[in-house]
Every structure is written in structure tokens, then in C-alpha cells.
Enzyme design. Sequence first.
Site, PDB file in Angstrom:
ATOM      1  CG  ASN A   7      -1.891   0.916   1.191  1.00  0.00           C
ATOM      2  OD1 ASN A   7      -1.616   2.259   1.096  1.00  0.00           O
ATOM      3  ND2 ASN A   7      -3.121   0.761   1.633  1.00  0.00           N
ATOM      4  CG  HIS A  43      -8.206   3.162   1.269  1.00  0.00           C
ATOM      5  ND1 HIS A  43      -8.309   2.222   2.106  1.00  0.00           N
ATOM      6  CD2 HIS A  43      -9.181   4.050   1.194  1.00  0.00           C
ATOM      7  CE1 HIS A  43      -9.558   2.460   2.659  1.00  0.00           C
ATOM      8  NE2 HIS A  43     -10.261   3.478   1.944  1.00  0.00           N
ATOM      9  NE  ARG A  45      -9.667   6.649   4.403  1.00  0.00           N
ATOM     10  CZ  ARG A  45      -8.655   5.858   4.379  1.00  0.00           C
ATOM     11  NH1 ARG A  45      -7.230   6.041   3.778  1.00  0.00           N
ATOM     12  NH2 ARG A  45      -8.698   4.809   5.370  1.00  0.00           N
ATOM     13  CD  GLU A  70      -7.113  -1.379   0.702  1.00  0.00           C
ATOM     14  OE1 GLU A  70      -6.498  -2.485   1.080  1.00  0.00           O
ATOM     15  OE2 GLU A  70      -6.942  -0.552   1.804  1.00  0.00           O
ATOM     16  CB  THR A 100      -6.169   4.194   9.423  1.00  0.00           C
ATOM     17  OG1 THR A 100      -5.977   3.271   8.540  1.00  0.00           O
ATOM     18  CG2 THR A 100      -6.486   3.794  10.579  1.00  0.00           C
ATOM     19  CG  HIS A 191      -5.809  -2.274   9.651  1.00  0.00           C
ATOM     20  ND1 HIS A 191      -6.306  -0.893   8.904  1.00  0.00           N
ATOM     21  CD2 HIS A 191      -5.481  -1.591  10.768  1.00  0.00           C
ATOM     22  CE1 HIS A 191      -6.218   0.262   9.698  1.00  0.00           C
ATOM     23  NE2 HIS A 191      -5.876  -0.116  10.935  1.00  0.00           N
ATOM     24  CG  ASP A 192      -2.489  -1.955  12.773  1.00  0.00           C
ATOM     25  OD1 ASP A 192      -2.187  -0.920  11.953  1.00  0.00           O
ATOM     26  OD2 ASP A 192      -3.265  -1.704  13.900  1.00  0.00           O
TER      27      ASP A 192
END
Length: 241
Positions: A7, A43, A45, A70, A100, A191-192
Site C-alpha cells: 500500500n 486507498h 479517500r 480500496e 484509517t 491492517h497493522d
Amino acid sequence: MAVLSVNVNKIATLRNSRGGDVPNLVQVAKDIEEFGAQGITIHPRPDERHIRYQDAYDLKEIVTTELNIEGNPIPKFKQLVLDVVPHQVTLVPDAIDNITSNAGWDTITHQSFLKDVIAEFKEAGIRTSIFIDTGNPDLIEAAATTGADRVELYTEKYAVEYQKGNTRVITEYAQAAQLAKKLGMQVNAGHDLSLKNINFFAKNIPELSEVSIGHALIAEALYYGLQNVITMYQYKLQDVL
């Protein structure tokens, strides 16, 4: 083994902080592929605070592995995806002002909406994935009825608990992955995830097809270098037997 999609949102954040084109997102994406990653994730936004919508068009021209976009399928996002036609779209129910992503879909409440969106993307030849929590098997079952090709397991809880030494949390993710596979869907995760926790996760989720990692990977690259970090992730994803 699971493939690594990087990402690049944080690269865009760094670029935007000075208002110019350094670092150049397209060049970094090319380098990431050359260094061995099997995909690029973005991603965007609505406020374009990191990835700009134009970045999706630019990356489509140069990504030779897999482009994964995403986002929350609001009309503007849907049009972007249908214009660009990435290899994969990952549907994420994030609010406009979220820093996030912080939750997966309620696939029961939003089942009809997701069915319509997914049908439109699949008609365009785009693989679809739903970002989803793992605590409720009913949500996995409902995801399967939407026509989604994959689910992406939301792994923040795993990362937090693993850091505390609670490795039993992996059971929840293993069961979710097994159920998704049984219902005909492939399994992504993100994620993480980081160099510290990715190997244990991958070893215990043999159904895993893809991981999407951004924040941790870019932060780790500050110490190890981008090429080295990608190599390190590949090693940890391979060393699962």
C-alpha cells in the site's frame, strides 16, 4: 504462498506534504515491483489527502503485477474503479473523516447494497473483495451471498493482541479463513500487519492468498531500506512450512 501487495498511501502522504512531486509515486511503485512485491494497493479517500484520484489512472498505466484499489463505494469511487478497471477492488466501509479504516462491513445489514456494487464491478471484469471483521461467522456467510470473490480479514485486533503476547487470537482468524474458503471465497488480510507479526499469521492461515501492507512497511523501510524490507516480507511469507 501469499502474495505481497504494498500500500503506497504513505508515499503519497509524504509527497503531498510539500506540494510537489517528491517522492514520485509512479516511480516508487515501479521500484516496489522491481524489488519483488506482487502488487500495489491504493486507498483513495474523497478529500484526496494522500492518494489522489489521478494517481489511480497513472498507476494503471505502469503497474505490471496487480493493482488493488480500496475504498468505500460511494458514487465517485465507483466511477473511478470502473474507469481504471484494476485487477481487484476491496470494498471498505470507512467514513469520510476516518484517519484509517477501523471496521469491516456489516454484510447482513448491507447485503443488498453490496450485491449490487459487486455485480457491477464483476461485470466489468474486476475481482472483488470485502473488508470484514472476524468475530462473527454470520458476517462471513453473508459476505459469500454477495458474490464477492474474496474477503479481506481486518487484522488490527490480531496485531494488538499479538503485541501483548496473546497468540490465541489467531484462532479467530483461522476459523474465519477456513469458513470463507469453505464458502468459495479466497482470503486476503490487512491492517497493522508488520515484520514482527506477519510470519506467525501466515503460518497459521494456510488459506491466505494476499496481504496488503502499507504503514508498517514504509515505517520499517526508514530503518532497513525499501528494497530490504520487501525482501524481508517475502522471506517471512515463504517461511511458513
